[in-house]
Write a protein that holds these residues in place. Structure first.
Motif, PDB file in Angstrom:
ATOM      1  N   THR A 246       0.829  -1.213   0.000  1.00  0.00           N
ATOM      2  CA  THR A 246       0.000   0.000   0.000  1.00  0.00           C
ATOM      3  C   THR A 246       0.862   1.261   0.000  1.00  0.00           C
ATOM      4  O   THR A 246       0.466   2.283  -0.537  1.00  0.00           O
ATOM      5  CB  THR A 246      -0.953   0.021   1.212  1.00  0.00           C
ATOM      6  OG1 THR A 246      -0.218  -0.310   2.390  1.00  0.00           O
ATOM      7  CG2 THR A 246      -2.090  -0.968   1.040  1.00  0.00           C
ATOM      8  N   GLU A 247       2.069   1.132   0.574  1.00  0.00           N
ATOM      9  CA  GLU A 247       2.975   2.284   0.669  1.00  0.00           C
ATOM     10  C   GLU A 247       3.496   2.682  -0.720  1.00  0.00           C
ATOM     11  O   GLU A 247       3.552   3.874  -1.052  1.00  0.00           O
ATOM     12  CB  GLU A 247       4.145   1.910   1.596  1.00  0.00           C
ATOM     13  CG  GLU A 247       5.005   3.086   2.012  1.00  0.00           C
ATOM     14  CD  GLU A 247       6.211   2.661   2.846  1.00  0.00           C
ATOM     15  OE1 GLU A 247       6.522   1.440   2.918  1.00  0.00           O
ATOM     16  OE2 GLU A 247       6.861   3.562   3.400  1.00  0.00           O
ATOM     17  N   ILE A 248       3.865   1.710  -1.545  1.00  0.00           N
ATOM     18  CA  ILE A 248       4.496   2.005  -2.846  1.00  0.00           C
ATOM     19  C   ILE A 248       3.456   2.223  -3.947  1.00  0.00           C
ATOM     20  O   ILE A 248       3.812   2.557  -5.077  1.00  0.00           O
ATOM     21  CB  ILE A 248       5.463   0.876  -3.274  1.00  0.00           C
ATOM     22  CG1 ILE A 248       4.710  -0.438  -3.547  1.00  0.00           C
ATOM     23  CG2 ILE A 248       6.557   0.681  -2.244  1.00  0.00           C
ATOM     24  CD1 ILE A 248       5.592  -1.559  -4.077  1.00  0.00           C
ATOM     25  N   ALA A 249       2.163   2.071  -3.629  1.00  0.00           N
ATOM     26  CA  ALA A 249       1.127   2.125  -4.659  1.00  0.00           C
ATOM     27  C   ALA A 249       0.890   3.546  -5.165  1.00  0.00           C
ATOM     28  O   ALA A 249       0.812   4.492  -4.381  1.00  0.00           O
ATOM     29  CB  ALA A 249      -0.174   1.548  -4.101  1.00  0.00           C
ATOM     30  N   ALA A 250       0.723   3.697  -6.473  1.00  0.00           N
ATOM     31  CA  ALA A 250       0.284   4.955  -7.084  1.00  0.00           C
ATOM     32  C   ALA A 250      -1.192   5.167  -6.740  1.00  0.00           C
ATOM     33  O   ALA A 250      -1.870   4.245  -6.268  1.00  0.00           O
ATOM     34  CB  ALA A 250       0.450   4.884  -8.605  1.00  0.00           C
ATOM     35  N   VAL A 251      -1.738   6.358  -6.987  1.00  0.00           N
ATOM     36  CA  VAL A 251      -3.190   6.518  -6.842  1.00  0.00           C
ATOM     37  C   VAL A 251      -3.884   5.614  -7.870  1.00  0.00           C
ATOM     38  O   VAL A 251      -3.398   5.434  -8.981  1.00  0.00           O
ATOM     39  CB  VAL A 251      -3.650   7.987  -7.018  1.00  0.00           C
ATOM     40  CG1 VAL A 251      -3.067   8.876  -5.929  1.00  0.00           C
ATOM     41  CG2 VAL A 251      -3.302   8.520  -8.392  1.00  0.00           C
ATOM     42  N   ARG A 252      -4.992   5.006  -7.462  1.00  0.00           N
ATOM     43  CA  ARG A 252      -5.752   4.064  -8.301  1.00  0.00           C
ATOM     44  C   ARG A 252      -4.908   2.873  -8.766  1.00  0.00           C
ATOM     45  O   ARG A 252      -5.153   2.314  -9.841  1.00  0.00           O
ATOM     46  CB  ARG A 252      -6.380   4.773  -9.496  1.00  0.00           C
ATOM     47  CG  ARG A 252      -7.515   5.694  -9.066  1.00  0.00           C
ATOM     48  CD  ARG A 252      -8.662   5.599 -10.025  1.00  0.00           C
ATOM     49  NE  ARG A 252      -9.836   6.262  -9.461  1.00  0.00           N
ATOM     50  CZ  ARG A 252     -10.885   6.618 -10.188  1.00  0.00           C
ATOM     51  NH1 ARG A 252     -10.908   6.367 -11.485  1.00  0.00           N
ATOM     52  NH2 ARG A 252     -11.917   7.177  -9.617  1.00  0.00           N
ATOM     53  N   ALA A 253      -3.899   2.497  -7.979  1.00  0.00           N
ATOM     54  CA  ALA A 253      -3.100   1.312  -8.309  1.00  0.00           C
ATOM     55  C   ALA A 253      -3.937   0.056  -8.122  1.00  0.00           C
ATOM     56  O   ALA A 253      -4.926   0.057  -7.380  1.00  0.00           O
ATOM     57  CB  ALA A 253      -1.859   1.256  -7.428  1.00  0.00           C
ATOM     58  N   ARG A 254      -3.562  -1.013  -8.827  1.00  0.00           N
ATOM     59  CA  ARG A 254      -4.174  -2.330  -8.620  1.00  0.00           C
ATOM     60  C   ARG A 254      -3.159  -3.215  -7.896  1.00  0.00           C
ATOM     61  O   ARG A 254      -2.001  -3.302  -8.314  1.00  0.00           O
ATOM     62  CB  ARG A 254      -4.543  -2.993  -9.956  1.00  0.00           C
ATOM     63  CG  ARG A 254      -5.741  -2.365 -10.646  1.00  0.00           C
ATOM     64  CD  ARG A 254      -5.353  -1.314 -11.650  1.00  0.00           C
ATOM     65  NE  ARG A 254      -4.686  -1.879 -12.812  1.00  0.00           N
ATOM     66  CZ  ARG A 254      -3.902  -1.181 -13.639  1.00  0.00           C
ATOM     67  NH1 ARG A 254      -3.681   0.109 -13.414  1.00  0.00           N
ATOM     68  NH2 ARG A 254      -3.347  -1.758 -14.677  1.00  0.00           N
ATOM     69  N   ILE A 255      -3.628  -3.863  -6.835  1.00  0.00           N
ATOM     70  CA  ILE A 255      -2.776  -4.786  -6.080  1.00  0.00           C
ATOM     71  C   ILE A 255      -3.310  -6.193  -6.307  1.00  0.00           C
ATOM     72  O   ILE A 255      -4.494  -6.461  -6.087  1.00  0.00           O
ATOM     73  CB  ILE A 255      -2.773  -4.440  -4.577  1.00  0.00           C
ATOM     74  CG1 ILE A 255      -2.234  -3.018  -4.359  1.00  0.00           C
ATOM     75  CG2 ILE A 255      -1.956  -5.468  -3.795  1.00  0.00           C
ATOM     76  CD1 ILE A 255      -2.318  -2.536  -2.915  1.00  0.00           C
ATOM     77  N   GLN A 271      -5.212   3.412   3.235  1.00  0.00           N
ATOM     78  CA  GLN A 271      -4.584   3.698   1.931  1.00  0.00           C
ATOM     79  C   GLN A 271      -5.510   3.327   0.768  1.00  0.00           C
ATOM     80  O   GLN A 271      -5.441   3.952  -0.296  1.00  0.00           O
ATOM     81  CB  GLN A 271      -3.254   2.936   1.792  1.00  0.00           C
ATOM     82  CG  GLN A 271      -2.195   3.346   2.806  1.00  0.00           C
ATOM     83  CD  GLN A 271      -1.740   4.782   2.614  1.00  0.00           C
ATOM     84  OE1 GLN A 271      -1.848   5.352   1.528  1.00  0.00           O
ATOM     85  NE2 GLN A 271      -1.240   5.390   3.683  1.00  0.00           N
ATOM     86  N   PHE A 272      -6.375   2.310   0.970  1.00  0.00           N
ATOM     87  CA  PHE A 272      -7.329   1.943  -0.086  1.00  0.00           C
ATOM     88  C   PHE A 272      -8.325   3.071  -0.318  1.00  0.00           C
ATOM     89  O   PHE A 272      -8.714   3.358  -1.444  1.00  0.00           O
ATOM     90  CB  PHE A 272      -8.051   0.633   0.264  1.00  0.00           C
ATOM     91  CG  PHE A 272      -7.204  -0.569  -0.042  1.00  0.00           C
ATOM     92  CD1 PHE A 272      -7.307  -1.205  -1.269  1.00  0.00           C
ATOM     93  CD2 PHE A 272      -6.267  -1.028   0.869  1.00  0.00           C
ATOM     94  CE1 PHE A 272      -6.495  -2.280  -1.582  1.00  0.00           C
ATOM     95  CE2 PHE A 272      -5.451  -2.101   0.567  1.00  0.00           C
ATOM     96  CZ  PHE A 272      -5.564  -2.721  -0.653  1.00  0.00           C
ATOM     97  N   PHE A 273      -8.734   3.714   0.805  1.00  0.00           N
ATOM     98  CA  PHE A 273      -9.618   4.863   0.730  1.00  0.00           C
ATOM     99  C   PHE A 273      -8.880   6.062   0.126  1.00  0.00           C
ATOM    100  O   PHE A 273      -9.307   6.658  -0.855  1.00  0.00           O
ATOM    101  CB  PHE A 273     -10.139   5.191   2.144  1.00  0.00           C
ATOM    102  CG  PHE A 273     -10.671   6.578   2.278  1.00  0.00           C
ATOM    103  CD1 PHE A 273     -11.919   6.908   1.778  1.00  0.00           C
ATOM    104  CD2 PHE A 273      -9.915   7.574   2.895  1.00  0.00           C
ATOM    105  CE1 PHE A 273     -12.392   8.204   1.890  1.00  0.00           C
ATOM    106  CE2 PHE A 273     -10.393   8.861   3.002  1.00  0.00           C
ATOM    107  CZ  PHE A 273     -11.628   9.185   2.506  1.00  0.00           C
ATOM    108  N   TRP A 274      -7.724   6.368   0.669  1.00  0.00           N
ATOM    109  CA  TRP A 274      -7.009   7.604   0.345  1.00  0.00           C
ATOM    110  C   TRP A 274      -6.555   7.641  -1.113  1.00  0.00           C
ATOM    111  O   TRP A 274      -6.646   8.653  -1.773  1.00  0.00           O
ATOM    112  CB  TRP A 274      -5.807   7.729   1.300  1.00  0.00           C
ATOM    113  CG  TRP A 274      -5.212   9.100   1.357  1.00  0.00           C
ATOM    114  CD1 TRP A 274      -4.007   9.485   0.876  1.00  0.00           C
ATOM    115  CD2 TRP A 274      -5.779  10.263   1.951  1.00  0.00           C
ATOM    116  NE1 TRP A 274      -3.782  10.801   1.127  1.00  0.00           N
ATOM    117  CE2 TRP A 274      -4.860  11.316   1.789  1.00  0.00           C
ATOM    118  CE3 TRP A 274      -6.993  10.518   2.622  1.00  0.00           C
ATOM    119  CZ2 TRP A 274      -5.106  12.606   2.246  1.00  0.00           C
ATOM    120  CZ3 TRP A 274      -7.233  11.799   3.088  1.00  0.00           C
ATOM    121  CH2 TRP A 274      -6.297  12.831   2.889  1.00  0.00           C
ATOM    122  N   LYS A 275      -6.045   6.497  -1.600  1.00  0.00           N
ATOM    123  CA  LYS A 275      -5.500   6.465  -2.968  1.00  0.00           C
ATOM    124  C   LYS A 275      -6.431   5.738  -3.947  1.00  0.00           C
ATOM    125  O   LYS A 275      -6.044   5.487  -5.084  1.00  0.00           O
ATOM    126  CB  LYS A 275      -4.109   5.802  -2.953  1.00  0.00           C
ATOM    127  CG  LYS A 275      -3.075   6.594  -2.139  1.00  0.00           C
ATOM    128  CD  LYS A 275      -1.640   6.209  -2.459  1.00  0.00           C
ATOM    129  CE  LYS A 275      -1.163   5.045  -1.624  1.00  0.00           C
ATOM    130  NZ  LYS A 275       0.313   4.877  -1.668  1.00  0.00           N
TER     131      LYS A 275
END
Ligand code: ZN
Ligand code: ZN
Length: 344
Positions: A246-255, A271-275
């Motif tokens: 979650t730390e390295i994810a871009a906004v709207r990233a897919r994990i 982070q799921f909410f924020w990004k």
């Protein structure tokens, strides 16, 4: 015909098995090469004895040649070289109805829940087969199943050309995910703590970070000019990776969740909410993932030769498993099923 029976307590007994004539919807294969999977190692270590119920023939990553077919079989002929998608589904449940038979409510995994491939002759349903083109050897065919896992993961992530993908965990599946991701035209980075796995990734043209000696987030931010990773594949199964993803994810990233977490990890849902992140599960594979994997090898988009760390005859399956247990950093050990005498 020789077969290797897992009898429990890190031991196989190689003895004569039964050649089974195919029913109308079945084929009989001469098994060529079988890869030893992480799951097979778990079975070998005895942690799945309840599910496996030894003595049992295991093994599910294989290539082979069709030698006999049932009266209703239309998709293959005698002499065809094939690989097996080792999923036995019910065809009647809501998941199967919706076209997701790979995650059938009653899914049985061949080689774990039913007999598998560490034998010279294997009789199975013809619907599990995919044909190998001439350009793919039987040795490389044994790598199709793990490569299909990687193809499924990348398909689930919707990774596109030009995006940045980080793979956390550089075991055989993580390395194959990196190769499939690279073949889509994405920029790819593997995060891994083991030096020999890092060297393997580097040799295959993948950028690497060791999160013990380097700051993964800082490396990803400078690699992406502060954007973060568009896609993250979690292939390690450890809490530190859940924190990093979650730390390295871009906004709207897919994990994409590839690893099996046996304990419930702590996930930073904020982070799921924020990004506006997305979390996607990816389990086994579908037919099109096998076709994609075959195509990637046939067209030489991916070379699986470096993944084969050893080939042992079926008669030496015990030492092949013992070597894997002693060298867990190795990539893929294959067992050759046709060189200890003729089948039947
Ligand atoms: Zn496997
Ligand atoms: Zn089903």
């Amino acid at each position: 015909m020789q077969a290797a029976f897992y009898i429990g307590n890190k031991e196989f007994s190689v003895s004569s098995g039964t050649v089974i004539a195919p029913e109308s919807d079945e084929v009989r294969l001469n098994v060529g090469f079988v890869g030893i999977c992480g799951t097979d190692m778990h079975i070998y270590h005895g942690v799945m004895d309840q599910r496996v119920a030894p003595p049992k023939i295991i093994g599910h990553e294989l290539s082979g040649t069709v030698v006999d077919i049932g009266s209703n079989v239309k998709n293959v002929s005698v002499g065809d070289r094939v690989v097996v998608r080792p999923l036995d589904y019910c065809g009647k449940c809501p998941a199967c109805d919706a076209g997701h038979s790979h995650i059938c409510h009653q899914l049985k995994f061949m080689g774990i829940d039913s007999p598998g491939a560490f034998q010279q002759s294997w009789t199975i349903k013809s619907r599990t087969l995919h044909k190998l083109p001439d350009a793919v050897s039987l040795e490389h065919g044994a790598l199709i199943e793990p490569l299909a896992v990687a193809c499924h993961d990348v398909a689930r992530s919707r990774l596109k050309q030009g995006e940045h993908a980080v793979i956390i965990g550089g075991g055989p599946i993580g390395q194959l995910v990196a190769q499939v991701a690279k073949s889509t035209g994405a920029h790819v980075l593997i995060s891994e703590v083991n030096e020999s796995r890092l060297a393997f990734a580097k040799k295959n043209g993948i950028k690497t970070v060791n999160p013990v000696s380097q700051n993964l987030n800082a490396e990803v931010q400078s690699w992406t000019q502060g954007k973060g990773a568009d896609v993250i594949f979690e292939v390690s199964g450890v809490q530190a990776a859940i924190d990093a993803m979650t730390e390295i994810a871009a906004v709207r990233a897919r994990i994409c969740m590839v690893a099996i977490h046996s304990e419930k990890p702590q996930v930073d849902l904020f982070q799921f909410f924020w990004k506006e992140l997305e979390l996607l599960g990816a389990r086994v594979y579908e037919g099109q993932d096998f076709e994609k994997a075959i195509d990637l090898i046939a067209t030489k988009a991916i070379d699986v030769e470096p993944y084969i760390s050893s080939i042992s005859p079926l008669s030496e399956i015990n030492s092949a498993f013992a070597n894997m247990a002693d060298n867990p950093q190795g990539m893929k050990a294959l067992v050759a099923c046709q060189n200890i005498g003729k089948p039947e």
